[in-house]
Design a protein around this motif. Structure first.
Motif, PDB file in Angstrom:
ATOM      1  N   THR A  34     -42.420  15.078 -41.646  1.00 54.47           N
ATOM      2  CA  THR A  34     -43.244  14.367 -40.662  1.00 54.47           C
ATOM      3  C   THR A  34     -44.712  14.431 -41.057  1.00 54.47           C
ATOM      4  OG1 THR A  34     -41.732  14.819 -38.836  1.00 54.47           O
ATOM      5  CG2 THR A  34     -44.009  14.370 -38.253  1.00 54.47           C
ATOM      6  N   MET A  35     -45.183  15.625 -41.392  1.00 55.98           N
ATOM      7  CA  MET A  35     -46.622  15.787 -41.649  1.00 55.98           C
ATOM      8  C   MET A  35     -47.053  15.157 -42.967  1.00 55.98           C
ATOM      9  SD  MET A  35     -47.760  16.920 -38.924  1.00 55.98           S
ATOM     10  CE  MET A  35     -49.448  16.806 -39.543  1.00 55.98           C
ATOM     11  N   THR A  36     -46.182  15.184 -43.972  1.00 55.01           N
ATOM     12  CA  THR A  36     -46.585  14.529 -45.223  1.00 55.01           C
ATOM     13  C   THR A  36     -46.587  13.005 -45.033  1.00 55.01           C
ATOM     14  OG1 THR A  36     -44.316  14.722 -46.039  1.00 55.01           O
ATOM     15  CG2 THR A  36     -45.872  16.406 -46.756  1.00 55.01           C
ATOM     16  N   ALA A  37     -45.660  12.488 -44.219  1.00 60.44           N
ATOM     17  CA  ALA A  37     -45.671  11.049 -43.909  1.00 60.44           C
ATOM     18  C   ALA A  37     -46.941  10.692 -43.148  1.00 60.44           C
ATOM     19  CB  ALA A  37     -44.436  10.677 -43.085  1.00 60.44           C
ATOM     20  N   ILE A  38     -47.335  11.550 -42.237  1.00 58.82           N
ATOM     21  CA  ILE A  38     -48.576  11.332 -41.477  1.00 58.82           C
ATOM     22  C   ILE A  38     -49.778  11.355 -42.415  1.00 58.82           C
ATOM     23  CG2 ILE A  38     -50.127  12.581 -39.904  1.00 58.82           C
ATOM     24  CD1 ILE A  38     -47.641  13.047 -38.111  1.00 58.82           C
TER      25      ILE A  38
ATOM     26  N   ILE B 131     -61.948   7.463 -44.691  1.00 63.45           N
ATOM     27  CA  ILE B 131     -60.524   7.111 -44.617  1.00 63.45           C
ATOM     28  C   ILE B 131     -59.959   7.391 -43.223  1.00 63.45           C
ATOM     29  CG2 ILE B 131     -58.244   7.757 -45.514  1.00 63.45           C
ATOM     30  CD1 ILE B 131     -59.661   8.381 -48.194  1.00 63.45           C
ATOM     31  N   GLN B 132     -60.324   8.532 -42.667  1.00 63.92           N
ATOM     32  CA  GLN B 132     -59.671   8.997 -41.430  1.00 63.92           C
ATOM     33  C   GLN B 132     -60.389   8.482 -40.182  1.00 63.92           C
ATOM     34  OE1 GLN B 132     -57.467  12.992 -42.149  1.00 63.92           O
ATOM     35  NE2 GLN B 132     -59.491  13.247 -42.988  1.00 63.92           N
ATOM     36  N   THR B 133     -60.218   7.199 -39.951  1.00 62.13           N
ATOM     37  CA  THR B 133     -60.815   6.551 -38.786  1.00 62.13           C
ATOM     38  C   THR B 133     -59.823   6.596 -37.615  1.00 62.13           C
ATOM     39  OG1 THR B 133     -59.871   4.477 -39.508  1.00 62.13           O
ATOM     40  CG2 THR B 133     -62.115   4.979 -40.270  1.00 62.13           C
ATOM     41  N   ARG B 134     -60.260   6.157 -36.458  1.00 63.32           N
ATOM     42  CA  ARG B 134     -59.326   6.110 -35.320  1.00 63.32           C
ATOM     43  C   ARG B 134     -58.124   5.214 -35.609  1.00 63.32           C
ATOM     44  NH1 ARG B 134     -57.371   5.709 -30.176  1.00 63.32           N
ATOM     45  NH2 ARG B 134     -58.094   7.483 -28.983  1.00 63.32           N
ATOM     46  N   PRO B 135     -58.339   3.973 -36.126  1.00 59.70           N
ATOM     47  CA  PRO B 135     -57.158   3.156 -36.436  1.00 59.70           C
ATOM     48  C   PRO B 135     -56.216   3.829 -37.444  1.00 59.70           C
ATOM     49  CG  PRO B 135     -59.139   1.811 -36.472  1.00 59.70           C
ATOM     50  CD  PRO B 135     -59.596   3.223 -36.317  1.00 59.70           C
ATOM     51  N   ALA B 136     -56.766   4.602 -38.376  1.00 60.59           N
ATOM     52  CA  ALA B 136     -55.906   5.300 -39.337  1.00 60.59           C
ATOM     53  C   ALA B 136     -55.038   6.336 -38.632  1.00 60.59           C
ATOM     54  CB  ALA B 136     -56.760   5.966 -40.419  1.00 60.59           C
ATOM     55  N   PHE B 137     -55.615   7.039 -37.660  1.00 64.13           N
ATOM     56  CA  PHE B 137     -54.809   8.014 -36.913  1.00 64.13           C
ATOM     57  C   PHE B 137     -53.775   7.304 -36.033  1.00 64.13           C
ATOM     58  CE2 PHE B 137     -58.320  10.947 -37.980  1.00 64.13           C
ATOM     59  CZ  PHE B 137     -57.556  11.963 -38.543  1.00 64.13           C
ATOM     60  N   GLU B 138     -54.145   6.150 -35.514  1.00 63.85           N
ATOM     61  CA  GLU B 138     -53.155   5.409 -34.723  1.00 63.85           C
ATOM     62  C   GLU B 138     -52.013   4.929 -35.627  1.00 63.85           C
ATOM     63  OE1 GLU B 138     -54.370   2.698 -31.691  1.00 63.85           O
ATOM     64  OE2 GLU B 138     -56.323   3.661 -31.466  1.00 63.85           O
ATOM     65  N   ASN B 139     -52.336   4.529 -36.857  1.00 63.51           N
ATOM     66  CA  ASN B 139     -51.278   4.200 -37.823  1.00 63.51           C
ATOM     67  C   ASN B 139     -50.341   5.396 -38.010  1.00 63.51           C
ATOM     68  OD1 ASN B 139     -52.240   1.636 -38.322  1.00 63.51           O
ATOM     69  ND2 ASN B 139     -53.295   2.170 -40.223  1.00 63.51           N
ATOM     70  N   ALA B 140     -50.954   6.569 -38.104  1.00 64.67           N
ATOM     71  CA  ALA B 140     -50.150   7.783 -38.324  1.00 64.67           C
ATOM     72  C   ALA B 140     -49.227   8.036 -37.128  1.00 64.67           C
ATOM     73  CB  ALA B 140     -51.070   8.974 -38.552  1.00 64.67           C
ATOM     74  N   ILE B 141     -49.727   7.790 -35.933  1.00 66.01           N
ATOM     75  CA  ILE B 141     -48.882   8.004 -34.745  1.00 66.01           C
ATOM     76  C   ILE B 141     -47.721   7.010 -34.757  1.00 66.01           C
ATOM     77  CG2 ILE B 141     -48.793   7.933 -32.229  1.00 66.01           C
ATOM     78  CD1 ILE B 141     -51.747   8.781 -32.188  1.00 66.01           C
ATOM     79  N   ALA B 142     -48.012   5.758 -35.101  1.00 68.86           N
ATOM     80  CA  ALA B 142     -46.950   4.731 -35.124  1.00 68.86           C
ATOM     81  C   ALA B 142     -45.877   5.101 -36.152  1.00 68.86           C
ATOM     82  CB  ALA B 142     -47.552   3.370 -35.457  1.00 68.86           C
TER      83      ALA B 142
ATOM     84  N   ALA C  96     -45.752  17.313 -34.683  1.00 63.04           N
ATOM     85  CA  ALA C  96     -46.698  16.293 -35.139  1.00 63.04           C
ATOM     86  C   ALA C  96     -47.821  16.109 -34.132  1.00 63.04           C
ATOM     87  CB  ALA C  96     -45.968  14.963 -35.332  1.00 63.04           C
ATOM     88  N   ILE C  97     -47.497  16.216 -32.858  1.00 66.90           N
ATOM     89  CA  ILE C  97     -48.503  15.968 -31.830  1.00 66.90           C
ATOM     90  C   ILE C  97     -49.653  16.958 -31.966  1.00 66.90           C
ATOM     91  CG2 ILE C  97     -48.941  16.020 -29.354  1.00 66.90           C
ATOM     92  CD1 ILE C  97     -46.308  14.884 -28.809  1.00 66.90           C
ATOM     93  N   ILE C  98     -49.310  18.224 -32.047  1.00 65.15           N
ATOM     94  CA  ILE C  98     -50.358  19.253 -32.101  1.00 65.15           C
ATOM     95  C   ILE C  98     -51.215  19.067 -33.346  1.00 65.15           C
ATOM     96  CG2 ILE C  98     -50.780  21.733 -32.238  1.00 65.15           C
ATOM     97  CD1 ILE C  98     -48.232  22.216 -30.733  1.00 65.15           C
TER      98      ILE C  98
END
Ligand code: FES
Length: 587
Positions: free
Chosen positions: A216-220, A265-276, A287-289
């Motif tokens: 999960t975390m490497t995919a994120i 690289i690590q913008t808000r949309p990038a983190f939202e991509n990671a959540i999706a 993953a949430i924490i």
């Protein structure tokens, strides 16, 4: 404009004079004399570093880290790539946070690795970093530190191990340990069978090959843009992993010239991509924490509500255990891997996000294909219609808690039953082995004092063991509730991460055996049927437990750890929302 031996996708904006490492090696003074002469003491000639980016390789190899066993040799492949691209590699070892061996829990040491990474990068003459990790907490730990340091960095995932094998069956890390342990306790398999499972479940180096916290975390990390395309699903034992290591080494050199920092690289949309992506993968609850902590280090205001939003709209399409019913990461890799999965949820992704390749996410997955529609499903034929995780709130968890609906018996999605409350793990363990203990199929088994401070470090106890009595009745799931975490390879009707935790007086501390607990996943609620008046009375009687640490890391940890819904980072390490991450000047 400076030159590098390779063609970067982005313009080179850094000059040699601007490299951090020049502060150590450049000046014609006594201190730099010391730095240069000591580099020469190690056999390096000035030509090897002069005019070149110095690249740190943060290596989390150790003799007690089986998931990273190949890092001892893989680091040489990273160095080869760095040298090819005209960089100067330096290896810096860091704590290996081995999920298999560290007690009480690696979660106590995620933040230590983050601090170690940040300070290793800050205190040494380095211009960029390759981060070598993969076993659960090593990924967020390395990324948290590199994000706070904010020099160009790329993450090299260890890669999943091969499928386990026993009597021709594919065994999955963790998931099959729990499953066959219950079968042994229920008398369905023999001691010899159990020993054979022990020898067959981990057949190669690499991380757990279920969709646990590691995968999960490497995919994120890849979805957020910090891993080369497809790198997070590349198997550890595949020769492609060696090439990935070398390519990561080549790429970081260009990233330094391009000044492509984590913050870009690590913008808000990038983190939202990671959540999706996490939701579509059927991710680990951990993953949430970690994602909240990572986002907040980058100054981005990501919280439980963002997970809930994506959970409602992104279906689980990665058919990998434990959310999926048949396949493992090896199958996922052959089916097209993370690129294939992302190509199926593009409507939920911001494809314009910049990544470590110097190209956008959309460009990175242009050539993605899926080769097995059962392993990577379409959104019209998902494993589970809604996202993998659900965030619950109520009078038991005013600041939230989580459950994994995709990996539990669906009859518990709406359930009410009497609580059986345990204050510590040993008393719970004794009770589940006692066939006379009054558990019933409706019981809600509760463990408290297992949160960030209470655990300490939120041990992965949240998949509380099934009582022997219920196992012998043929039952394999029941509603369980705690402020602990559970392994990403675990499954079952387990409500986790209850916040605020019981150790600091959260409402879970007020629950008593016999109280009725009500769960309604559709309504996203978790409540105890206890009146406000009664709760006020219990709150007045509650006494804070005594401090357990008088000194050392444990003392610091319990003083500064935040609650699960805030990412369990140290309060003194997070970045204020919207405030740029800056490197303090060191002379
Ligand atoms: Fe290392 Fe699972 S024990 S990834």
């Amino acid at each position: 404009m400076p030159a590098s031996p390779r063609n970067s996708p982005l313009p080179h904006v850094k000059t040699v004079e601007e490299f951090r490492s020049r502060r150590w090696f450049g000046p014609a003074d006594l201190r730099s004399f010391g730095h240069r002469s000591r580099a020469m003491q190690m056999g390096y000639a000035p030509e090897e570093w002069t005019g070149k980016p110095v690249i740190a390789i943060i290596n989390t190899w150790s003799d007690l880290q089986p998931c990273h066993a190949h890092f001892k040799s893989r680091v040489e492949d990273v160095k080869r790539g760095i040298l090819m691209a005209g960089g100067f590699p330096v290896e810096l070892p860091a704590i290996s946070v081995s999920e298999s061996f560290v007690k009480p829990t690696t979660m106590m040491y995620r933040n230590m690795l983050a601090m170690e990474t940040e300070e290793l990068l800050r205190s040494h003459p380095v211009d960029g970093a390759v981060l070598m990790g993969g076993c659960d907490k090593s990924t967020p730990g390395l990324l948290l530190g590199a994000t706070s340091m904010n020099i160009p960095a790329i993450f090299l995932p260890a890669g999943p191990m091969l499928r386990g094998n026993w009597q021709g069956k594919h065994l999955g890390s963790g998931s099959d340990s729990w499953k066959y342990w219950d079968e042994l306790r229920a008398g369905k398999i023999t001691d010899q069978d159990w020993l054979a499972v022990e020898g067959g479940i981990a057949r190669s180096y690499g991380t757990c090959m279920t969709m646990g916290t590691a995968s999960t975390m490497t995919a994120i990390a890849e979805a957020v843009g910090m891993v080369l395309p497809g790198g997070s699903s590349m198997l550890a034992a595949d020769a492609g992993h060696i090439r990935l290591a070398s390519e990561s080494g080549r790429r970081i050199v260009d990233m330094v010239w391009e000044d492509l920092t984590p913050q870009k690289i690590q913008t808000r949309p990038a983190f939202e991509n990671a959540i999706a992506v996490a939701m579509a993968m059927g991710c680990s609850t951990n993953a949430i924490i970690h994602l909240i902590a990572m986002a907040r280090r980058a100054g981005q205001d990501i919280g439980l509500e963002d997970f809930e939003r994506y959970s409602r709209k992104v279906p689980v399409i990665g058919n990998v255990r434990p959310s999926g019913n048949a396949y493992l990461m090896e199958d996922f890799f052959y089916a097209g891997g993370i690129k294939g999965l992302m190509s199926r949820i593009t409507q939920h992704l911001d494809l314009s996000c910049m990544t470590c390749t110097g190209r956008t996410l959309g460009e990175n997955i242009e050539d993605a294909r899926v080769f097995n529609d059962d392993v990577i499903r379409t959104v019209d034929n998902p494993i589970y219609g809604e996202g993998s995780l659900a965030v619950l709130k109520g009078n038991l968890a005013p600041d939230g808690c989580v459950i994994k609906p995709a990996a539990m018996d669906q009859k518990f999605l709406k359930h009410s039953g009497p609580a059986v409350v345990f204050d510590d793990y040993p008393s719970m363990k004794k009770a589940v082995d006692d066939e006379n203990f009054p558990f019933t199929p409706d019981t809600v088994m509760v463990l408290r004092n297992a949160g960030p401070q209470g655990g300490p470090g939120m041990p992965e106890w949240g998949m509380l063991p099934m009582p022997k009595k219920l196992l012998k009745m043929g039952l394999r799931d029941m509603l369980r509730l705690s402020d602990a975490r559970m392994s990403g390879t675990s499954y079952g009707a387990c409500v986790l991460h209850v916040a605020p935790e019981s150790w600091i007086g959260g409402p879970l501390a007020l629950l008593k055996t016999g109280d009725i607990v009500e769960l309604d996943v559709d309504a996203r609620s978790i409540n105890m049927q206890v009146s406000e008046e009664e709760l006020a009375k219990r709150r007045a009687e509650w006494k804070a437990p005594p401090e357990r640490f008088g000194r050392g890391y444990g003392w610091m940890f319990t003083k500064h750890i935040q609650q699960a819904n805030d990412g369990a980072d140290f309060d003194f390490l997070k970045t204020e929302f919207g405030r740029p991450v800056e490197e303090p000047v060191i002379y």
